[in-house]
Design a protein around this motif. Structure first.
Motif, PDB file in Angstrom:
ATOM      1  N   ARG A 146      -4.596  -4.559 -10.852  1.00  0.00           N
ATOM      2  CA  ARG A 146      -5.691  -3.853 -11.494  1.00  0.00           C
ATOM      3  C   ARG A 146      -5.775  -2.496 -10.784  1.00  0.00           C
ATOM      4  NH1 ARG A 146     -11.490  -5.405 -12.822  1.00  0.00           N
ATOM      5  NH2 ARG A 146     -11.227  -7.174 -11.465  1.00  0.00           N
ATOM      6  N   TYR A 147      -5.390  -1.434 -11.502  1.00  0.00           N
ATOM      7  CA  TYR A 147      -5.143  -0.153 -10.843  1.00  0.00           C
ATOM      8  C   TYR A 147      -5.673   0.932 -11.764  1.00  0.00           C
ATOM      9  CZ  TYR A 147      -2.364   3.513  -8.452  1.00  0.00           C
ATOM     10  OH  TYR A 147      -1.952   4.630  -7.780  1.00  0.00           O
ATOM     11  N   ASN A 148      -6.916   1.375 -11.491  1.00  0.00           N
ATOM     12  CA  ASN A 148      -7.485   2.431 -12.314  1.00  0.00           C
ATOM     13  C   ASN A 148      -7.712   3.653 -11.449  1.00  0.00           C
ATOM     14  OD1 ASN A 148      -9.318   4.080 -13.877  1.00  0.00           O
ATOM     15  ND2 ASN A 148      -9.457   2.309 -15.243  1.00  0.00           N
ATOM     16  N   THR A 171      -3.823  -8.953 -10.330  1.00  0.00           N
ATOM     17  CA  THR A 171      -4.562  -9.598 -11.415  1.00  0.00           C
ATOM     18  C   THR A 171      -3.694 -10.536 -12.245  1.00  0.00           C
ATOM     19  OG1 THR A 171      -4.087  -7.825 -12.926  1.00  0.00           O
ATOM     20  CG2 THR A 171      -6.186  -7.715 -11.745  1.00  0.00           C
ATOM     21  N   ASP A 231      -3.112 -10.352 -16.548  1.00  0.00           N
ATOM     22  CA  ASP A 231      -4.232  -9.763 -17.280  1.00  0.00           C
ATOM     23  C   ASP A 231      -3.868  -8.501 -18.047  1.00  0.00           C
ATOM     24  OD1 ASP A 231      -5.879 -11.725 -16.652  1.00  0.00           O
ATOM     25  OD2 ASP A 231      -7.311 -10.517 -15.474  1.00  0.00           O
ATOM     26  N   ASN A 232      -3.165  -7.590 -17.356  1.00  0.00           N
ATOM     27  CA  ASN A 232      -2.804  -6.323 -18.002  1.00  0.00           C
ATOM     28  C   ASN A 232      -2.018  -6.561 -19.279  1.00  0.00           C
ATOM     29  OD1 ASN A 232      -4.005  -4.511 -16.257  1.00  0.00           O
ATOM     30  ND2 ASN A 232      -2.290  -4.644 -14.806  1.00  0.00           N
ATOM     31  N   ASP A 262      -5.784   4.092 -16.707  1.00  0.00           N
ATOM     32  CA  ASP A 262      -5.482   2.714 -16.372  1.00  0.00           C
ATOM     33  C   ASP A 262      -3.985   2.574 -16.094  1.00  0.00           C
ATOM     34  OD1 ASP A 262      -5.166   0.052 -16.095  1.00  0.00           O
ATOM     35  OD2 ASP A 262      -5.954  -0.502 -18.076  1.00  0.00           O
ATOM     36  N   TYR A 304      -4.320  -8.006 -22.017  1.00  0.00           N
ATOM     37  CA  TYR A 304      -5.171  -7.013 -22.681  1.00  0.00           C
ATOM     38  C   TYR A 304      -4.369  -6.071 -23.552  1.00  0.00           C
ATOM     39  CZ  TYR A 304      -9.032  -8.626 -19.865  1.00  0.00           C
ATOM     40  OH  TYR A 304      -9.995  -9.407 -19.305  1.00  0.00           O
ATOM     41  N   GLU A 362      -7.307  -1.332  -5.791  1.00  0.00           N
ATOM     42  CA  GLU A 362      -6.217  -2.076  -6.423  1.00  0.00           C
ATOM     43  C   GLU A 362      -6.228  -3.519  -5.946  1.00  0.00           C
ATOM     44  OE1 GLU A 362      -4.916   0.813  -4.386  1.00  0.00           O
ATOM     45  OE2 GLU A 362      -5.810   1.963  -6.001  1.00  0.00           O
ATOM     46  N   GLY A 374      -2.387   0.307 -14.347  1.00  0.00           N
ATOM     47  CA  GLY A 374      -1.922  -1.067 -14.503  1.00  0.00           C
ATOM     48  C   GLY A 374      -1.634  -1.401 -15.950  1.00  0.00           C
ATOM     49  N   GLY A 375      -2.585  -1.115 -16.842  1.00  0.00           N
ATOM     50  CA  GLY A 375      -2.399  -1.395 -18.267  1.00  0.00           C
ATOM     51  C   GLY A 375      -1.233  -0.610 -18.836  1.00  0.00           C
TER      52      GLY A 375
END
Ligand SMILES: Nc1ncnc2c1ncn2[C@@H]1O[C@H](COP(=O)(O)OP(=O)(O)O)[C@@H](O)[C@H]1O
Ligand SMILES: [Mg+2]
Lengths: 332, 290
Positions: B39-41, B51, B54-55, B258, B58, B48, B260-261
């Motif tokens: 999770r890296y925003n 996760t 998850d990425n 984002d 989503y 960070e 990560g995403g």
């Protein structure tokens, strides 16, 4: 039927006149060979007859009908190209069937004709291969097969054997001649090889720079060449052509005598000379003899004729086999 | 390279290049992989954390994803269709003997030298603009309402722009292939009674299959990554009407900060591209053998 008549046919490419003006009659069922040196316009003439080039002037009649403006497909002629021009992505069967398919023939009839052609030409075992998997001779036969299934009025061959090796060439020469015997269809055959012309033709047309030098049967051309060009072109090895005082003794500007028409002796004769190179072919020996005041003469002797470089020999041309040519190069 | 000795030497000598290439590819790829599980925003630096999937979850369940996937397929397919068909026709035309052939050929190739950003801007502002664009002027001259291409048919407009850029490439490849077609084969077909259409179908088209394969393969690789044209013209909109996967990854990672995403999207794009590549090689790659 396949009677082809050329009337006053001319061909120019821009400024270049390739065929000045030419008249020729080809009878039904004849095997006609166009022979001449490279670049003399043989292919162009054949392509004019095929309809692949437009004539610049004159008329082409096929079976009495004016075909000058007809597209190639309508002329009822089939052509075998020097490069074979097979369709590389089609099997042998499809290649041979292509003209019939284009003619919208029924499938059963197509199959029958293709099988038949394949059998005549010994192609049955290769029928599902592609051209890329065939040897030169087999490709040649496929090209011929594609031509015969159409049952054309005449076949046109443009140097079909020049890409084959010597042994295969002799074979295919026989096969094509036999094909002509059995089909009895007009064939026009282009070659620069006078041996092919002599062995295959009913009628030879000797071309030089787009002009017809002489038309006749092989033996007519051999016995009575109309001019120096034909004399030098027909026959192997070439006729000996002698100019100057020696020719004048025979009442000619140039005299010609073939290697096989010179008698050779160790004791006496008309000309004395010295043997240069001798070529032993087994059946024949060709001697190159240097005679003072003449070009090197080629003489045919028996196969086992024993001579050595530098030997002195006497030569005598056979009196009834001497060709005499006038100052314009025409036979006297 | 016949002897054992020369083989070893050859391996030794190419190894630096191979290793460099491998690093060049592996390092960014593994970093992307690594980021895609974080999770890296960028708006929350230092937060960070791992996760898991998850990425990916989503990204894949985002309604924009399925829209982007469809758009990507439409874009690639549409451009391929236009360039292959149009390229074949243009190549046939350019292969005819005509006056000024050399100059015409250079002119046809010209669009290929224009940068995607520039050509997209030119299309957007000078042709498709509903007020000042050339098409709008033409429409008004004919007494019709100007059409706002980029607002009402955004994907089709982008397909048009990209196809315009790639048409010269297809034309060039197909033209060279056409020129290598044996003239005697054509003449043989003509004597065999094949009309112009039959000659095209039975002789020209089979001869062109290999060149068409090359065009399709190369273009697909590049078309999967179309980005500049979208950024410059529609920004992926309206909504997601002209968003493709590449643009979606960009929107995800940079517009939403984002990382990560975006990385997860990038990995998914790589996987999709590989699936396409495998399919393409299976389907048409066999044309390249022989
Ligand atoms: N399409 C063409 N355009 C210009 N000149 C040509 C063309 N085709 C043939 N020629 C010329 O016509 C002459 C005869 O050619 P060709 O008929 O192919 O000779 P051959 O088959 O007897 O070797 C050559 O000098 C050649 O350069
Ligand atoms: Mg020729």
């Amino acid at each position: 039927m396949g009677k082809i008549t050329l009337r006053n046919v001319q061909k120019r490419f821009g400024e270049a006149v390739v065929i000045p003006s030419l008249d020729l009659d080809i009878e039904d069922g004849e095997f006609v060979v166009f022979v001449g040196p490279s670049g003399c316009g043989k292919s162009t003439l054949l392509r004019l007859i095929a309809g692949l080039e437009d004539v610049s002037d004159g008329q082409i009649l096929i079976d009495g009908r004016n075909a000058t403006e007809m597209p190639p497909a309508k002329r009822g002629l089939a052509m075998v190209f020097q490069s074979y021009a097979l369709y590389p992505h089609m099997t042998v069967r499809k290649n041979i069937a292509f003209p019939l398919k284009m003619a919208k023939m029924e499938q059963s009839e197509i199959d029958r004709r293709v099988e038949n052609a394949a059998r005549i030409l010994n192609l049955t075992s290769y029928i599902d291969r592609r051209p890329g998997q065939l040897s030169g001779g087999q490709r040649q036969r496929v090209a011929i097969g594609r031509a015969i299934v159409r049952e054309p009025a005449a076949f046109l061959f443009d140097e079909p054997l020049s890409n084959l090796d010597a042994a295969l060439r002799v074979n295919m020469r026989l096969e094509i001649t036999e094909l002509h015997q059995s089909l009895q269809t007009t064939m026009i055959y282009v070659t620069h090889d006078q041996v092919e012309a002599m062995t295959m033709a009913d009628k030879i047309v000797v071309l030089n720079a787009g002009r017809i030098e002489q038309v006749g049967s092989p033996l007519t051309l051999y016995r009575n060449p109309a001019n120096l060009f034909v004399a030098g072109f027909i026959g192997s090895p070439k006729m000996n052509l002698i100019e100057g005082p020696e020719a004048a003794k025979f009442g000619a500007t140039t005299m010609g005598v073939r290697p096989e028409h010179i008698d050779i002796s160790r004791e006496s004769g008309l000309w004395q000379g010295e043997v240069g190179v001798s070529e032993h072919l087994g059946s024949d020996t060709f001697l190159h003899v240097h005679v003072a005041g003449m070009p090197t003469l080629t003489v045919r002797a028996g196969g086992e004729y024993g001579v050595h470089h530098g030997d002195k020999v006497w030569l005598t041309p056979q009196a009834d086999k001497i060709h005499r040519f006038g100052p314009d190069g025409r036979a006297l | 390279m016949a002897t054992q000795h020369s083989k070893t030497a050859a391996r030794l000598m190419i190894s630096p290049a191979v290793i460099l290439l491998l690093l060049w590819m592996i390092v960014p790829l593994s970093m992307t992989l690594y980021f895609s599980f974080l999770r890296y925003n960028l708006l929350m630096p230092g937060m960070e954390s791992f996760t898991g999937w998850d990425n990916y979850y989503y990204f894949l369940t985002d309604p924009a994803f399925s829209a982007a996937l469809t758009n990507t397929i439409l874009l690639v397919g549409g451009v391929l269709l236009i360039t292959v068909v149009g390229g074949t026709l243009l190549a046939l035309l350019l292969d005819q003997p005509m006056w000024g052939q050399g100059i015409v050929r250079i002119l046809v190739i010209a669009p290929f030298f224009i940068m995607p950003t520039v050509s997209a801007l030119v299309w957007k502002n000078m042709f498709m603009n509903p007020v000042n664009g050339m098409f709008a002027h033409i429409a008004r001259a004919l007494g019709m309402q100007p059409f706002d291409f980029l607002a009402h048919a955004p994907l089709a407009s982008i397909i048009g722009i990209v196809a315009w850029q790639w048409l010269p490439f297809a034309t060039l490849i197909l033209l060279t292939a056409l020129q290598s077609l044996d003239r005697e084969q054509m003449e043989a077909a003509e004597m065999d009674g094949a009309g112009p259409l039959d000659r095209f179908l039975y002789i020209t088209l089979p001869h062109l299959t290999r060149a068409i394969t090359v065009v399709v393969l190369i273009q697909t690789i590049f078309l999967l990554g179309v980005f500049a044209e979208i950024l410059v013209t529609t920004n992926g909109g309206p909504g997601t009407a002209s968003t493709n996967i590449t643009y979606l990854v960009y929107a995800q990672s940079l517009l939403n900060y984002d990382v990560g995403g975006g990385s997860a999207g990038g990995i998914i794009a790589v996987i999709l591209a590989n699936i396409v590549a495998i399919f393409l090689m299976r389907m048409i790659g066999k044309n390249l053998d022989a």
